[in-house]
Design a protein around this motif. Structure first.
Motif, PDB file in Angstrom:
ATOM      1  N   PRO A 203      -2.130  -7.317  -7.093  1.00 43.44           N
ATOM      2  CA  PRO A 203      -2.464  -7.752  -5.842  1.00 43.44           C
ATOM      3  C   PRO A 203      -3.201  -9.139  -5.983  1.00 43.44           C
ATOM      4  O   PRO A 203      -4.149  -9.164  -6.974  1.00 43.44           O
ATOM      5  CB  PRO A 203      -3.244  -6.813  -4.955  1.00 43.44           C
ATOM      6  CG  PRO A 203      -3.522  -5.775  -6.298  1.00 43.44           C
ATOM      7  CD  PRO A 203      -2.623  -6.060  -7.213  1.00 43.44           C
ATOM      8  N   GLY A 204      -3.520  -9.831  -5.175  1.00 38.80           N
ATOM      9  CA  GLY A 204      -4.319 -11.157  -5.186  1.00 38.80           C
ATOM     10  C   GLY A 204      -3.510 -12.532  -5.244  1.00 38.80           C
ATOM     11  O   GLY A 204      -2.394 -12.205  -5.928  1.00 38.80           O
ATOM     12  N   PRO A 205      -4.097 -13.664  -5.248  1.00 37.12           N
ATOM     13  CA  PRO A 205      -3.544 -14.864  -5.600  1.00 37.12           C
ATOM     14  C   PRO A 205      -3.129 -15.027  -6.869  1.00 37.12           C
ATOM     15  O   PRO A 205      -3.879 -14.651  -7.909  1.00 37.12           O
ATOM     16  CB  PRO A 205      -4.547 -15.843  -5.155  1.00 37.12           C
ATOM     17  CG  PRO A 205      -5.800 -15.112  -4.394  1.00 37.12           C
ATOM     18  CD  PRO A 205      -5.556 -13.684  -4.991  1.00 37.12           C
ATOM     19  N   LEU A 206      -1.949 -15.572  -7.137  1.00 36.35           N
ATOM     20  CA  LEU A 206      -1.443 -15.736  -8.569  1.00 36.35           C
ATOM     21  C   LEU A 206      -2.426 -16.402  -9.437  1.00 36.35           C
ATOM     22  O   LEU A 206      -2.650 -16.229 -10.515  1.00 36.35           O
ATOM     23  CB  LEU A 206      -0.057 -16.137  -8.453  1.00 36.35           C
ATOM     24  CG  LEU A 206       0.728 -16.656  -9.417  1.00 36.35           C
ATOM     25  CD1 LEU A 206       0.948 -15.434 -10.482  1.00 36.35           C
ATOM     26  CD2 LEU A 206       2.036 -17.423  -9.449  1.00 36.35           C
ATOM     27  N   ALA A 207      -2.800 -17.723  -8.707  1.00 36.31           N
ATOM     28  CA  ALA A 207      -3.758 -18.550  -9.594  1.00 36.31           C
ATOM     29  C   ALA A 207      -5.004 -18.105  -9.999  1.00 36.31           C
ATOM     30  O   ALA A 207      -5.401 -17.979 -11.253  1.00 36.31           O
ATOM     31  CB  ALA A 207      -3.758 -20.038  -8.775  1.00 36.31           C
ATOM     32  N   THR A 208      -5.389 -17.058  -9.095  1.00 37.75           N
ATOM     33  CA  THR A 208      -6.943 -16.562  -9.468  1.00 37.75           C
ATOM     34  C   THR A 208      -6.690 -15.513 -10.420  1.00 37.75           C
ATOM     35  O   THR A 208      -7.385 -15.404 -11.377  1.00 37.75           O
ATOM     36  CB  THR A 208      -7.383 -16.195  -8.144  1.00 37.75           C
ATOM     37  OG1 THR A 208      -7.448 -17.086  -7.192  1.00 37.75           O
ATOM     38  CG2 THR A 208      -8.758 -15.650  -8.233  1.00 37.75           C
ATOM     39  N   ASN A 209      -5.375 -14.792 -10.391  1.00 30.75           N
ATOM     40  CA  ASN A 209      -5.178 -13.731 -11.265  1.00 30.75           C
ATOM     41  C   ASN A 209      -5.104 -14.239 -12.560  1.00 30.75           C
ATOM     42  O   ASN A 209      -5.286 -13.955 -13.621  1.00 30.75           O
ATOM     43  CB  ASN A 209      -4.085 -13.023 -10.829  1.00 30.75           C
ATOM     44  CG  ASN A 209      -4.368 -12.099  -9.495  1.00 30.75           C
ATOM     45  OD1 ASN A 209      -5.427 -11.717  -9.366  1.00 30.75           O
ATOM     46  ND2 ASN A 209      -3.475 -11.445  -9.093  1.00 30.75           N
ATOM     47  N   THR A 210      -4.558 -15.593 -12.644  1.00 34.44           N
ATOM     48  CA  THR A 210      -3.924 -15.987 -14.153  1.00 34.44           C
ATOM     49  C   THR A 210      -5.286 -16.587 -14.558  1.00 34.44           C
ATOM     50  O   THR A 210      -5.610 -16.458 -15.632  1.00 34.44           O
ATOM     51  CB  THR A 210      -2.910 -17.244 -13.767  1.00 34.44           C
ATOM     52  OG1 THR A 210      -1.718 -16.734 -12.976  1.00 34.44           O
ATOM     53  CG2 THR A 210      -2.697 -17.755 -15.207  1.00 34.44           C
ATOM     54  N   ALA A 211      -6.102 -17.304 -13.568  1.00 31.91           N
ATOM     55  CA  ALA A 211      -7.406 -17.808 -14.444  1.00 31.91           C
ATOM     56  C   ALA A 211      -8.279 -16.669 -14.954  1.00 31.91           C
ATOM     57  O   ALA A 211      -9.106 -16.899 -15.636  1.00 31.91           O
ATOM     58  CB  ALA A 211      -7.941 -18.557 -13.302  1.00 31.91           C
ATOM     59  N   THR A 212      -8.337 -15.503 -13.995  1.00 30.82           N
ATOM     60  CA  THR A 212      -8.947 -14.179 -14.364  1.00 30.82           C
ATOM     61  C   THR A 212      -8.412 -13.718 -15.763  1.00 30.82           C
ATOM     62  O   THR A 212      -9.392 -13.576 -16.842  1.00 30.82           O
ATOM     63  CB  THR A 212      -9.021 -13.347 -13.560  1.00 30.82           C
ATOM     64  OG1 THR A 212      -9.263 -13.742 -12.104  1.00 30.82           O
ATOM     65  CG2 THR A 212      -9.694 -11.994 -13.816  1.00 30.82           C
ATOM     66  N   TYR A 213      -7.111 -13.802 -16.315  1.00 34.39           N
ATOM     67  CA  TYR A 213      -6.510 -13.365 -17.348  1.00 34.39           C
ATOM     68  C   TYR A 213      -6.934 -14.315 -18.712  1.00 34.39           C
ATOM     69  O   TYR A 213      -7.373 -13.955 -19.455  1.00 34.39           O
ATOM     70  CB  TYR A 213      -5.300 -13.278 -17.210  1.00 34.39           C
ATOM     71  CG  TYR A 213      -4.291 -12.941 -18.566  1.00 34.39           C
ATOM     72  CD1 TYR A 213      -3.982 -11.662 -19.185  1.00 34.39           C
ATOM     73  CD2 TYR A 213      -3.846 -13.838 -19.350  1.00 34.39           C
ATOM     74  CE1 TYR A 213      -3.508 -11.463 -20.218  1.00 34.39           C
ATOM     75  CE2 TYR A 213      -3.372 -13.856 -20.594  1.00 34.39           C
ATOM     76  CZ  TYR A 213      -3.304 -12.453 -20.980  1.00 34.39           C
ATOM     77  OH  TYR A 213      -2.512 -11.952 -22.034  1.00 34.39           O
ATOM     78  N   VAL A 214      -6.660 -15.519 -18.330  1.00 34.96           N
ATOM     79  CA  VAL A 214      -7.240 -16.468 -19.314  1.00 34.96           C
ATOM     80  C   VAL A 214      -8.381 -16.570 -19.612  1.00 34.96           C
ATOM     81  O   VAL A 214      -8.871 -16.626 -20.862  1.00 34.96           O
ATOM     82  CB  VAL A 214      -6.419 -17.916 -19.137  1.00 34.96           C
ATOM     83  CG1 VAL A 214      -7.049 -19.038 -19.913  1.00 34.96           C
ATOM     84  CG2 VAL A 214      -5.143 -17.999 -18.723  1.00 34.96           C
ATOM     85  N   GLY A 215      -9.174 -16.454 -18.383  1.00 37.06           N
ATOM     86  CA  GLY A 215     -10.685 -16.482 -18.799  1.00 37.06           C
ATOM     87  C   GLY A 215     -11.048 -15.169 -19.577  1.00 37.06           C
ATOM     88  O   GLY A 215     -11.931 -15.482 -20.603  1.00 37.06           O
ATOM     89  N   TYR A 216     -10.361 -13.957 -19.247  1.00 34.88           N
ATOM     90  CA  TYR A 216     -11.001 -12.835 -20.175  1.00 34.88           C
ATOM     91  C   TYR A 216     -10.411 -12.909 -21.609  1.00 34.88           C
ATOM     92  O   TYR A 216     -11.033 -12.496 -22.558  1.00 34.88           O
ATOM     93  CB  TYR A 216     -10.156 -11.660 -19.292  1.00 34.88           C
ATOM     94  CG  TYR A 216     -10.601 -10.281 -20.058  1.00 34.88           C
ATOM     95  CD1 TYR A 216     -11.679  -9.664 -20.010  1.00 34.88           C
ATOM     96  CD2 TYR A 216      -9.747  -9.740 -20.942  1.00 34.88           C
ATOM     97  CE1 TYR A 216     -12.115  -8.397 -20.650  1.00 34.88           C
ATOM     98  CE2 TYR A 216      -9.912  -8.645 -21.393  1.00 34.88           C
ATOM     99  CZ  TYR A 216     -10.960  -7.890 -21.423  1.00 34.88           C
ATOM    100  OH  TYR A 216     -11.353  -6.889 -22.094  1.00 34.88           O
ATOM    101  N   ARG A 217      -9.287 -13.664 -21.547  1.00 36.19           N
ATOM    102  CA  ARG A 217      -8.674 -13.658 -22.998  1.00 36.19           C
ATOM    103  C   ARG A 217      -9.489 -14.811 -23.872  1.00 36.19           C
ATOM    104  O   ARG A 217      -9.606 -14.341 -25.161  1.00 36.19           O
ATOM    105  CB  ARG A 217      -7.291 -14.126 -22.932  1.00 36.19           C
ATOM    106  CG  ARG A 217      -6.489 -14.471 -24.039  1.00 36.19           C
ATOM    107  CD  ARG A 217      -5.824 -13.346 -24.798  1.00 36.19           C
ATOM    108  NE  ARG A 217      -5.102 -13.844 -26.004  1.00 36.19           N
ATOM    109  CZ  ARG A 217      -5.448 -14.311 -26.675  1.00 36.19           C
ATOM    110  NH1 ARG A 217      -6.579 -14.750 -27.336  1.00 36.19           N
ATOM    111  NH2 ARG A 217      -4.637 -14.525 -27.904  1.00 36.19           N
ATOM    112  N   MET A 218     -10.159 -15.473 -23.285  1.00 32.06           N
ATOM    113  CA  MET A 218     -11.053 -16.629 -24.161  1.00 32.06           C
ATOM    114  C   MET A 218     -12.490 -15.941 -24.378  1.00 32.06           C
ATOM    115  O   MET A 218     -13.090 -16.324 -25.405  1.00 32.06           O
ATOM    116  CB  MET A 218     -10.971 -17.892 -23.338  1.00 32.06           C
ATOM    117  CG  MET A 218      -9.476 -18.565 -23.073  1.00 32.06           C
ATOM    118  SD  MET A 218      -8.576 -18.432 -24.629  1.00 32.06           S
ATOM    119  CE  MET A 218      -9.612 -19.569 -25.899  1.00 32.06           C
ATOM    120  N   ALA A 219     -12.901 -15.209 -23.149  1.00 36.79           N
ATOM    121  CA  ALA A 219     -14.497 -15.297 -23.496  1.00 36.79           C
ATOM    122  C   ALA A 219     -14.788 -13.817 -22.823  1.00 36.79           C
ATOM    123  O   ALA A 219     -15.738 -13.496 -22.203  1.00 36.79           O
ATOM    124  CB  ALA A 219     -15.432 -16.193 -22.581  1.00 36.79           C
TER     125      ALA A 219
END
Length: 177
Positions: free
Chosen positions: A54-70
């Motif tokens: 659930p939630g906006p695709l771009a925000t979810n993707t940014a969350t994933y990438v952010g988590y993966r990086m830091a």
């Protein structure tokens, strides 16, 4: 790293019109091609995962990438950086739109923006389709999913689950090699 995450996703949020699907090729170009934070395959897996949440695709993707990086700070930074520009833009529009919404010029501008948004979404779909490699099995799953959703009114979550099951059976021979 947090500053890089924030500046990258804030910039994407500011300059991408059309919502999540329009942002996908921009996010891909930044995090896969330019920054090389994740691989193309990992990005496609992230899109599959975040698109089913659930939630906006771009925000979810940014969350994933952010988590993966830091880790968690990166996830929080990614989501805030992606959402903040939209929040500020919507706030500005809300303040001024009620006074200008009936203007013929504003109506004409929106009539011009709508087809551009459709083309951005179409471009994202074509780019994602090319990146998965259009094998007959991929094409069969894609077309079957599309037809099921359009003509049988299958819910997107059911379509993703069924596609995953089909992928498990269709591609298990390739994975064993």
């Amino acid at each position: 790293m947090l500053y890089q995450l924030f500046s990258t996703f804030f910039k994407i949020g500011c300059f991408t019109i059309g919502g999540g699907y329009a942002m996908v090729p921009v996010i891909q170009r930044e995090v896969v091609e330019n920054k090389k934070w994740i691989s193309q395959d990992e990005f496609l897996d992230a899109i599959a995962l975040t698109n089913s949440l659930p939630g906006p695709l771009a925000t979810n993707t940014a969350t994933y990438v952010g988590y993966r990086m830091a880790g968690i700070p990166g996830a929080v930074t990614g989501v805030l950086a992606t959402a903040l520009p939209s929040f500020l833009i919507i706030l500005a529009i809300a303040v001024f739109f009620t006074t200008i919404k009936d203007s013929a010029a504003v109506q004409n501008i929106f009539k011009g923006i709508r087809p551009a948004v459709v083309s951005l979404i179409t471009f994202a779909v074509i780019k994602l389709a090319k990146s998965i490699g259009l094998k007959s099995k991929n094409l069969l799953i894609s077309l079957g999913t599309l037809l099921g959703m359009v003509f049988l009114n299958i819910h997107p979550i059911a379509a993703v689950i069924v596609s995953g099951i089909l992928g498990f059976f269709f591609f298990r021979e390739e994975a064993a090699k």
